[in-house]
Design a protein around this motif. Structure first.
Motif, PDB file in Angstrom:
ATOM      1  N   GLN A 134       0.743  -1.179   0.162  1.00 25.79           N
ATOM      2  CA  GLN A 134       0.110   0.017   0.154  1.00 25.79           C
ATOM      3  C   GLN A 134       0.864   1.216  -0.018  1.00 25.79           C
ATOM      4  N   THR A 136       1.740   4.656  -1.084  1.00 23.81           N
ATOM      5  CA  THR A 136       1.140   5.708  -1.625  1.00 23.81           C
ATOM      6  C   THR A 136       2.008   7.071  -2.139  1.00 23.81           C
ATOM      7  N   TRP A 138       3.249   8.184  -5.053  1.00 26.63           N
ATOM      8  CA  TRP A 138       3.029   7.821  -6.318  1.00 26.63           C
ATOM      9  C   TRP A 138       4.144   7.932  -7.240  1.00 26.63           C
ATOM     10  N   LYS A 154      -4.847   4.248  -7.274  1.00 28.44           N
ATOM     11  CA  LYS A 154      -5.166   5.524  -6.421  1.00 28.44           C
ATOM     12  C   LYS A 154      -6.576   5.422  -5.918  1.00 28.44           C
ATOM     13  N   LYS A 155      -7.498   5.204  -6.832  1.00 28.42           N
ATOM     14  CA  LYS A 155      -9.151   5.023  -6.012  1.00 28.42           C
ATOM     15  C   LYS A 155      -8.968   3.929  -5.156  1.00 28.42           C
ATOM     16  N   GLU A 156      -8.189   2.901  -5.284  1.00 26.72           N
ATOM     17  CA  GLU A 156      -8.443   1.621  -4.607  1.00 26.72           C
ATOM     18  C   GLU A 156      -7.679   1.812  -3.400  1.00 26.72           C
ATOM     19  N   THR A 158      -6.986   4.311  -1.583  1.00 30.80           N
ATOM     20  CA  THR A 158      -7.934   5.151  -0.396  1.00 30.80           C
ATOM     21  C   THR A 158      -8.620   4.412   0.520  1.00 30.80           C
ATOM     22  N   LYS A 159      -9.316   3.056   0.066  1.00 33.57           N
ATOM     23  CA  LYS A 159     -10.176   2.321   0.586  1.00 33.57           C
ATOM     24  C   LYS A 159      -9.451   1.643   1.937  1.00 33.57           C
ATOM     25  N   GLU A 161      -6.385   3.022   3.540  1.00 33.74           N
ATOM     26  CA  GLU A 161      -5.696   3.861   4.260  1.00 33.74           C
ATOM     27  C   GLU A 161      -5.804   3.715   5.872  1.00 33.74           C
TER      28      GLU A 161
END
Length: 241
Positions: A134, A136, A138, A154-156, A158-159, A161
């Motif tokens: 995970q 992040t 980038w 990126k969208k996935e 955030t679920k 974190e």
């Protein structure tokens, strides 16, 4: 002295011989009845022979038992052969799978070159590690994935974190797989990692991933990554709540 009548003498002799003959006959009959075994009739001899033959041959019950034993032995041998065949099939299947992976790897090498295939493998392992840990940051993803896949990640991410949750990667085992599209390289990967919450290990997931790579410029980059059953990052439904 007067001589006896000859006819009378002959008569006495005849009587004597008859008496002797009669005694001989009586003695013979007596010995025959007391010493000689009883004479067997032909029918009796045949019956005894038939009985002896029957004694030498097993009866129907014994024959059935023998057939049952032979049948059981044949069934056991068949089951043993089937078991041996199954036991032999397991390692053989593993060898066949390994050979298929080697053949696919060689096919990629023949098509793109050994250097490019090695670069694709390194990229696949790097992206899977970034995903599982995970990461992040980038900037570490740039040049390793396509822009469209980066937006998806990126969208996935955030679920999931959670500062209290950490992952420690244990192993990634790559193997060549069939490409979904032409011009792509696909690798399968078995990944194992630890999930810890507040310093305590909560699970040790293992998950299978398929990583598709495509060529961008001189490099291979990951264009998609999926699991066969679309499970979450923790695998086997072990994601933390």
């Amino acid at each position: 002295m007067r001589e006896e009548n000859p006819d009378k003498r002959m008569f006495y002799k005849l009587i004597f011989l008859m008496v002797v003959s009669l005694l001989i006959v009586i003695v013979y009959i007596w010995k025959w009845t007391t010493d000689d075994p009883k004479k067997q009739e032909p029918e009796e001899m045949f019956q005894k022979t038939e009985q002896q033959e029957n004694m030498n041959e097993p009866d129907d019950l014994d024959r059935d038992k023998i057939n049952d034993v032979l049948t059981d032995d044949e069934d056991k041998n068949t089951e043993a052969q089937e078991t041996d065949t199954k036991e032999e099939r397991k390692p053989n299947e593993h060898v066949e799978n390994n050979q298929e992976e080697i053949d696919l790897e060689q096919k990629y090498i023949n098509q793109y070159s050994e250097q490019e295939v090695e670069q694709a493998k390194e990229q696949a392992e790097k992206v899977l590690a970034l995903y599982l840990l995970q990461v992040t940051d980038w900037s570490k993803w740039n040049g390793a994935v396509t822009l469209s896949y980066l937006e998806k990640v990126k969208k996935e991410m955030t679920k999931y974190e959670d500062e209290k949750t950490k992952r420690e990667l244990e192993a990634i085992e790559l193997f060549a797989s069939q490409p979904v599209k032409g011009g792509e390289i696909t690798y399968g990967a078995f990944a194992t990692w630890h999930v810890t919450v507040k310093g305590k290990s909560t699970s040790k997931p293992m998950q299978l991933y398929y990583i598709a790579l495509q060529k961008e410029g001189d490099n291979w980059v990951v264009s998609d990554m999926i699991t066969p059953n679309n499970q979450n990052m923790e695998g086997e439904g072990k994601g933390e709540k």
